[in-house]
Design a protein around this motif. Sequence first.
Motif, PDB file in Angstrom:
ATOM      1  N   LEU A  35       0.838  -1.201   0.000  1.00  0.00           N
ATOM      2  CA  LEU A  35       0.000   0.000   0.000  1.00  0.00           C
ATOM      3  C   LEU A  35       0.873   1.251   0.000  1.00  0.00           C
ATOM      4  N   GLU A  36       0.576   2.180  -0.902  1.00  0.00           N
ATOM      5  CA  GLU A  36       1.352   3.425  -1.018  1.00  0.00           C
ATOM      6  C   GLU A  36       0.397   4.603  -1.157  1.00  0.00           C
ATOM      7  N   LYS A  37       0.596   5.632  -0.327  1.00  0.00           N
ATOM      8  CA  LYS A  37      -0.326   6.765  -0.339  1.00  0.00           C
ATOM      9  C   LYS A  37      -0.133   7.682  -1.545  1.00  0.00           C
ATOM     10  N   GLU A  38       1.054   7.652  -2.171  1.00  0.00           N
ATOM     11  CA  GLU A  38       1.304   8.490  -3.340  1.00  0.00           C
ATOM     12  C   GLU A  38       0.934   7.752  -4.627  1.00  0.00           C
ATOM     13  N   GLU A  39       1.091   8.437  -5.774  1.00  0.00           N
ATOM     14  CA  GLU A  39       0.700   7.844  -7.052  1.00  0.00           C
ATOM     15  C   GLU A  39       1.818   7.056  -7.701  1.00  0.00           C
ATOM     16  N   ILE A 240      -0.152  -4.186  -5.779  1.00  0.00           N
ATOM     17  CA  ILE A 240       0.136  -2.814  -5.360  1.00  0.00           C
ATOM     18  C   ILE A 240      -1.139  -1.978  -5.432  1.00  0.00           C
ATOM     19  N   HIS A 241      -1.428  -1.246  -4.367  1.00  0.00           N
ATOM     20  CA  HIS A 241      -2.513  -0.276  -4.363  1.00  0.00           C
ATOM     21  C   HIS A 241      -1.901   1.106  -4.151  1.00  0.00           C
ATOM     22  N   LEU A 242      -1.889   1.925  -5.205  1.00  0.00           N
ATOM     23  CA  LEU A 242      -1.369   3.289  -5.101  1.00  0.00           C
ATOM     24  C   LEU A 242      -2.469   4.238  -4.641  1.00  0.00           C
ATOM     25  N   GLN A 243      -2.044   5.414  -4.191  1.00  0.00           N
ATOM     26  CA  GLN A 243      -2.978   6.427  -3.686  1.00  0.00           C
ATOM     27  C   GLN A 243      -3.948   5.819  -2.667  1.00  0.00           C
ATOM     28  N   THR A 244      -3.382   4.967  -1.834  1.00  0.00           N
ATOM     29  CA  THR A 244      -4.157   4.292  -0.789  1.00  0.00           C
ATOM     30  C   THR A 244      -3.487   4.547   0.551  1.00  0.00           C
ATOM     31  N   LYS A 245      -4.135   5.323   1.381  1.00  0.00           N
ATOM     32  CA  LYS A 245      -3.566   5.711   2.669  1.00  0.00           C
ATOM     33  C   LYS A 245      -4.104   4.817   3.777  1.00  0.00           C
ATOM     34  N   THR A 246      -3.194   4.256   4.561  1.00  0.00           N
ATOM     35  CA  THR A 246      -3.598   3.427   5.692  1.00  0.00           C
ATOM     36  C   THR A 246      -4.072   4.318   6.834  1.00  0.00           C
ATOM     37  N   GLU A 247      -5.246   4.032   7.334  1.00  0.00           N
ATOM     38  CA  GLU A 247      -5.831   4.821   8.417  1.00  0.00           C
ATOM     39  C   GLU A 247      -5.550   4.194   9.778  1.00  0.00           C
ATOM     40  N   GLN A 248      -5.675   2.869   9.858  1.00  0.00           N
ATOM     41  CA  GLN A 248      -5.556   2.215  11.157  1.00  0.00           C
ATOM     42  C   GLN A 248      -5.081   0.773  11.003  1.00  0.00           C
ATOM     43  N   ILE A 249      -4.273   0.335  11.970  1.00  0.00           N
ATOM     44  CA  ILE A 249      -3.882  -1.069  12.074  1.00  0.00           C
ATOM     45  C   ILE A 249      -4.761  -1.698  13.144  1.00  0.00           C
ATOM     46  N   LEU A 250      -5.464  -2.744  12.782  1.00  0.00           N
ATOM     47  CA  LEU A 250      -6.388  -3.388  13.702  1.00  0.00           C
ATOM     48  C   LEU A 250      -5.674  -4.494  14.469  1.00  0.00           C
ATOM     49  N   ILE A 251      -5.862  -4.504  15.788  1.00  0.00           N
ATOM     50  CA  ILE A 251      -5.202  -5.445  16.681  1.00  0.00           C
ATOM     51  C   ILE A 251      -6.253  -6.291  17.395  1.00  0.00           C
ATOM     52  N   LYS A 252      -5.972  -7.593  17.548  1.00  0.00           N
ATOM     53  CA  LYS A 252      -6.854  -8.475  18.302  1.00  0.00           C
ATOM     54  C   LYS A 252      -6.011  -9.420  19.142  1.00  0.00           C
ATOM     55  N   GLU A 257      -4.143  -7.851  13.041  1.00  0.00           N
ATOM     56  CA  GLU A 257      -5.188  -8.645  12.399  1.00  0.00           C
ATOM     57  C   GLU A 257      -5.514  -8.129  10.999  1.00  0.00           C
ATOM     58  N   ALA A 258      -5.473  -6.803  10.824  1.00  0.00           N
ATOM     59  CA  ALA A 258      -5.869  -6.233   9.540  1.00  0.00           C
ATOM     60  C   ALA A 258      -5.480  -4.766   9.503  1.00  0.00           C
ATOM     61  N   ILE A 259      -5.670  -4.146   8.334  1.00  0.00           N
ATOM     62  CA  ILE A 259      -5.507  -2.689   8.230  1.00  0.00           C
ATOM     63  C   ILE A 259      -6.792  -2.104   7.641  1.00  0.00           C
ATOM     64  N   LEU A 260      -7.065  -0.895   8.069  1.00  0.00           N
ATOM     65  CA  LEU A 260      -8.208  -0.134   7.569  1.00  0.00           C
ATOM     66  C   LEU A 260      -7.676   1.052   6.796  1.00  0.00           C
ATOM     67  N   THR A 261      -8.091   1.209   5.532  1.00  0.00           N
ATOM     68  CA  THR A 261      -7.618   2.323   4.716  1.00  0.00           C
ATOM     69  C   THR A 261      -8.507   3.546   4.914  1.00  0.00           C
ATOM     70  N   SER A 274       5.738  -2.090   8.371  1.00  0.00           N
ATOM     71  CA  SER A 274       5.644  -0.633   8.261  1.00  0.00           C
ATOM     72  C   SER A 274       6.927  -0.064   7.671  1.00  0.00           C
ATOM     73  N   ASP A 275       6.795   0.634   6.558  1.00  0.00           N
ATOM     74  CA  ASP A 275       7.929   1.334   5.951  1.00  0.00           C
ATOM     75  C   ASP A 275       7.649   2.843   5.999  1.00  0.00           C
ATOM     76  N   ILE A 276       7.159   3.294   7.158  1.00  0.00           N
ATOM     77  CA  ILE A 276       6.801   4.701   7.313  1.00  0.00           C
ATOM     78  C   ILE A 276       7.417   5.252   8.590  1.00  0.00           C
ATOM     79  N   ASN A 277       7.347   6.551   8.722  1.00  0.00           N
ATOM     80  CA  ASN A 277       7.760   7.264   9.914  1.00  0.00           C
ATOM     81  C   ASN A 277       7.117   6.615  11.154  1.00  0.00           C
TER      82      ASN A 277
END
Length: 501
Positions: A35-39, A240-252, A257-261, A274-277
């Motif tokens: 998942l990548e938030k840019e194009e 690959i999903h471009l222009q897709t911003k991850t909003e939340q990592i779901l924990i159980k 468990e999953a990610i919410l975009t 995670s390859d982000i700040n």
Amino acid sequence: MSDAKAYDAIVIGAGMGGLTAATFLAQRGQKVLLLEKEEQVGGYVVSFQRGNFTFDATGAFIGGCSEGGEFWHVLKEIGAHEDVDFIPIHHIRNIYPGFEVHLHKGGFNSYVDTLLNLFPEEERGLKAYLSLVKRIGEEIGSYSEMAWVKKILFPFYFWNLIRFHRASHGAILDGLFQGREIKMALHTLPVTDPPSKLSFLFVATLISKALMEGVFYPRGGMGRISEAMAKAFQHAGGEIHLQTKTEQILIKDGRVEAILTEDGKIFRSPVIISDINPNLLVKMLPVESQKPLFNMVRRLEYSLSCFILYIATDLDVKGMGLPYFTYLRFLSDLEEEDRMFRKDKVLKNPTMMVSIPTLLDPSLAPMGQHLIKVLVTVPYHYKKGWGGDEPLRYRRIKEEFSQKILQQLESKLIPNLRGHLLFYEGATPVTLKRYTGNELGAMYGLAATPQQIGNLRPSHQAPIHGLFQAGHYTRPSHGIVGASLSGLFAARAILQKLHRA
């Protein structure tokens, strides 16, 4: 949740670390979503178009690209080594107050030979410095290949790594050399830290693993590297999903468990990389899961940012005898420069790193035209964050700084440049933060201090089951090679856990 699409691994962020980790796993049969938030993929290692011009966003060169080199091995591991053509860089010019260093061919050994010709009185120190760098490089190389039984006996096999693990580059330079000039020349590396704060082990590793055989430029621009990686990833079945911003990592139950975009989609996976700040990563976690990672993140020290000026000109810069890369410094006192940065100020005549990629690859611009990129280290909070939230003030400060660089470039390196401009555009630390999410527009992720080198950097395994980290905020170091290696190490750690399960 049961209807959400499932993967073996999900990678958030398609910088060098994320791309490498995703591709390595996909090549080995894992079902991976990137998942990548840019194009486009690549993070800092991208190219962009302005009319008929192809500019590199950041990097100017990369080491370890010849067959058998460190970065060549990374590309080979993920099946991308045949899709990038690297051009060796033979002409580099470093201009310091009172002297110059010219390098026409060869790697770090030839650089040392050049310094020896300039400073014959420093021969003993130079030989000792080079010998020490080589020994540290050999120890690092042998550690990665050594059986775990010998790693238990670490002090007996890695004496230099232990001896110098807290040493600054400044301390080593002061112990071996008398003259300020040669110390300054040896500290000219892709870092933003002064000698007193820069890890000597980082310097020795960079030289021995990436710079010893010289540096290279990818034909077609820096973006060709990330494009080749993405191609290898998709060829291996990756998604690959471009222009897709991850909003939340779901924990159980303490496990990912999953990610919410941001657009409300859910993707399931027992492994998330995670390859982000890491500051942004903390905010993606549920409040009750943030503390362990937050305690780690708050202790981190980040590198400085930079201002980049992209220029197109119809001047015959080749005919002027200009090299591909020029390092232009006016202030001898590296520590004073750092003190200015820490006060959110810049020098009257800032240090510039100037690259002219069309001297190596003319296809990046129309015939007879050239591209110039100027990188200047600057603090993020210069003039209250480059104007803060006031768009008009931001544009004015950016234009003023662009003109400052153009004037200095014309007076010191490229005469008549301003009369032959076809295009110019500046990128501030605010720009870097907006596009990449790097903390305060950090150029190299974490600062390469003795407290943040090697295993003292954040682990690939985060303190949440199934959550991993890659990129220049983790081990082993920053830079294209370092970030790529982090992705490789993280992916290997994941596969090892799967095999033990």
